[in-house]
Write a protein that holds these residues in place. Structure first.
Motif, mmCIF file in Angstrom:
data_model
loop_
_atom_site.group_PDB
_atom_site.id
_atom_site.type_symbol
_atom_site.label_atom_id
_atom_site.label_comp_id
_atom_site.label_asym_id
_atom_site.label_seq_id
_atom_site.Cartn_x
_atom_site.Cartn_y
_atom_site.Cartn_z
ATOM 1 N N GLN A 4 0.777 5.533 -6.126
ATOM 2 C CA GLN A 4 -0.412 6.343 -6.394
ATOM 3 C C GLN A 4 -1.279 6.311 -5.146
ATOM 4 O O GLN A 4 -1.691 5.233 -4.692
ATOM 5 N N MET A 5 -1.542 7.478 -4.596
ATOM 6 C CA MET A 5 -2.290 7.581 -3.349
ATOM 7 C C MET A 5 -3.594 8.320 -3.608
ATOM 8 O O MET A 5 -3.577 9.496 -3.996
ATOM 9 N N ASN A 6 -4.700 7.632 -3.436
ATOM 10 C CA ASN A 6 -6.032 8.207 -3.635
ATOM 11 C C ASN A 6 -6.800 8.247 -2.312
ATOM 12 O O ASN A 6 -6.422 7.563 -1.350
ATOM 13 N N SER A 7 -7.856 9.019 -2.296
ATOM 14 C CA SER A 7 -8.707 9.128 -1.102
ATOM 15 C C SER A 7 -7.868 9.383 0.150
ATOM 16 O O SER A 7 -8.045 8.719 1.182
ATOM 17 N N LEU A 8 -6.984 10.328 0.054
ATOM 18 C CA LEU A 8 -6.061 10.588 1.157
ATOM 19 C C LEU A 8 -6.781 11.101 2.391
ATOM 20 O O LEU A 8 -7.782 11.831 2.302
ATOM 21 N N LYS A 9 -6.251 10.700 3.546
ATOM 22 C CA LYS A 9 -6.816 11.057 4.840
ATOM 23 C C LYS A 9 -5.766 11.815 5.656
ATOM 24 O O LYS A 9 -4.563 11.641 5.423
ATOM 25 N N PRO A 10 -6.178 12.606 6.618
ATOM 26 C CA PRO A 10 -5.194 13.302 7.460
ATOM 27 C C PRO A 10 -4.197 12.343 8.115
ATOM 28 O O PRO A 10 -3.025 12.700 8.291
ATOM 29 N N GLU A 11 -4.635 11.159 8.438
ATOM 30 C CA GLU A 11 -3.730 10.192 9.076
ATOM 31 C C GLU A 11 -2.680 9.630 8.116
ATOM 32 O O GLU A 11 -1.781 8.904 8.547
ATOM 33 N N ASP A 12 -2.776 9.964 6.841
ATOM 34 C CA ASP A 12 -1.724 9.578 5.882
ATOM 35 C C ASP A 12 -0.555 10.567 5.912
ATOM 36 O O ASP A 12 0.470 10.334 5.258
ATOM 37 N N THR A 13 -0.699 11.649 6.650
ATOM 38 C CA THR A 13 0.356 12.644 6.752
ATOM 39 C C THR A 13 1.614 12.032 7.364
ATOM 40 O O THR A 13 1.561 11.447 8.451
ATOM 41 N N ALA A 14 2.722 12.148 6.644
ATOM 42 C CA ALA A 14 3.982 11.550 7.084
ATOM 43 C C ALA A 14 5.079 11.903 6.082
ATOM 44 O O ALA A 14 4.790 12.436 5.001
ATOM 45 N N VAL A 15 6.307 11.584 6.453
ATOM 46 C CA VAL A 15 7.401 11.577 5.478
ATOM 47 C C VAL A 15 7.432 10.180 4.854
ATOM 48 O O VAL A 15 7.460 9.180 5.588
ATOM 49 N N TYR A 16 7.405 10.131 3.552
ATOM 50 C CA TYR A 16 7.394 8.869 2.822
ATOM 51 C C TYR A 16 8.803 8.588 2.283
ATOM 52 O O TYR A 16 9.416 9.445 1.641
ATOM 53 N N TYR A 17 9.274 7.373 2.549
ATOM 54 C CA TYR A 17 10.614 6.959 2.154
ATOM 55 C C TYR A 17 10.556 5.800 1.172
ATOM 56 O O TYR A 17 9.796 4.844 1.357
ATOM 57 N N CYS A 18 11.396 5.886 0.166
ATOM 58 C CA CYS A 18 11.557 4.807 -0.794
ATOM 59 C C CYS A 18 12.703 3.903 -0.333
ATOM 60 O O CYS A 18 13.702 4.387 0.213
ATOM 61 N N ASN A 19 12.540 2.612 -0.571
ATOM 62 C CA ASN A 19 13.564 1.634 -0.203
ATOM 63 C C ASN A 19 13.736 0.645 -1.342
ATOM 64 O O ASN A 19 12.744 0.226 -1.948
ATOM 65 N N ALA A 20 14.995 0.267 -1.617
ATOM 66 C CA ALA A 20 15.256 -0.706 -2.676
ATOM 67 C C ALA A 20 16.247 -1.755 -2.184
ATOM 68 O O ALA A 20 17.287 -1.421 -1.600
ATOM 69 N N ASP A 21 15.914 -2.988 -2.440
ATOM 70 C CA ASP A 21 16.777 -4.146 -2.147
ATOM 71 C C ASP A 21 17.451 -4.506 -3.471
ATOM 72 O O ASP A 21 16.773 -4.987 -4.381
ATOM 73 N N LEU A 22 18.755 -4.239 -3.588
ATOM 74 C CA LEU A 22 19.371 -4.377 -4.897
ATOM 75 C C LEU A 22 20.760 -5.008 -4.834
ATOM 76 O O LEU A 22 21.350 -5.137 -3.758
ATOM 77 N N LEU A 23 21.226 -5.410 -6.018
ATOM 78 C CA LEU A 23 22.575 -5.949 -6.177
ATOM 79 C C LEU A 23 23.433 -4.903 -6.889
ATOM 80 O O LEU A 23 23.018 -4.350 -7.921
#
Length: 121
Positions: free
Chosen positions: A81-100
């Motif tokens: 959940q991203m609130n109070s977003l700023k221009p510097e938050d602009t990016a590609v967001y990647y999910c990562n999982a450490d799993l078995l």
């Protein structure tokens, strides 16, 4: 195998909010930490937030107080959940999982395909 499917990115005005989701599917035995990273053009990929299987969280200083990471273990899903977003938050967001993995119990990191977040007026 394993897939991580992200959703929820888009264009938002400064001060606005977005909620990213990432669902893991496939031959999964268990998921340890789940994380969100982001990468702006011309910059390295940076860790934004992480959450353990028991719910302990960590945040980059730049997003503390504005972003909240959570997870639903029954759905193998992590949220940002991203609130109070700023221009510097602009990016590609990647999910990562450490799993078995289910059959081999082999441990590895898996990545989603990324979702674009653009903060602009």
């Amino acid at each position: 195998q394993v897939q991580l499917a992200e959703s929820g990115g888009g264009l938002v005005q400064p001060g606005g909010s977005l909620r990213l989701s990432c669902a893991a599917s496939g031959s999964i035995f268990s998921i340890n930490a789940m994380r969100w990273y982001r990468q702006a053009p011309g910059k390295q990929r940076d860790l934004v937030a992480s959450i353990t299987s028991t719910g302990s969280t960590n945040y980059a200083d730049s997003v503390k107080g504005r972003f909240t990471i959570s997870r639903d273990n029954a759905k193998n899903t992590v949220y940002l959940q991203m609130n109070s977003l700023k221009p510097e938050d602009t990016a590609v967001y990647y999910c990562n999982a450490d799993l078995l993995l289910l059959v081999t119990r082999y441990r590895n990191d898996y990545w989603g395909q990324g979702t674009q977040v653009t903060v602009s007026s």
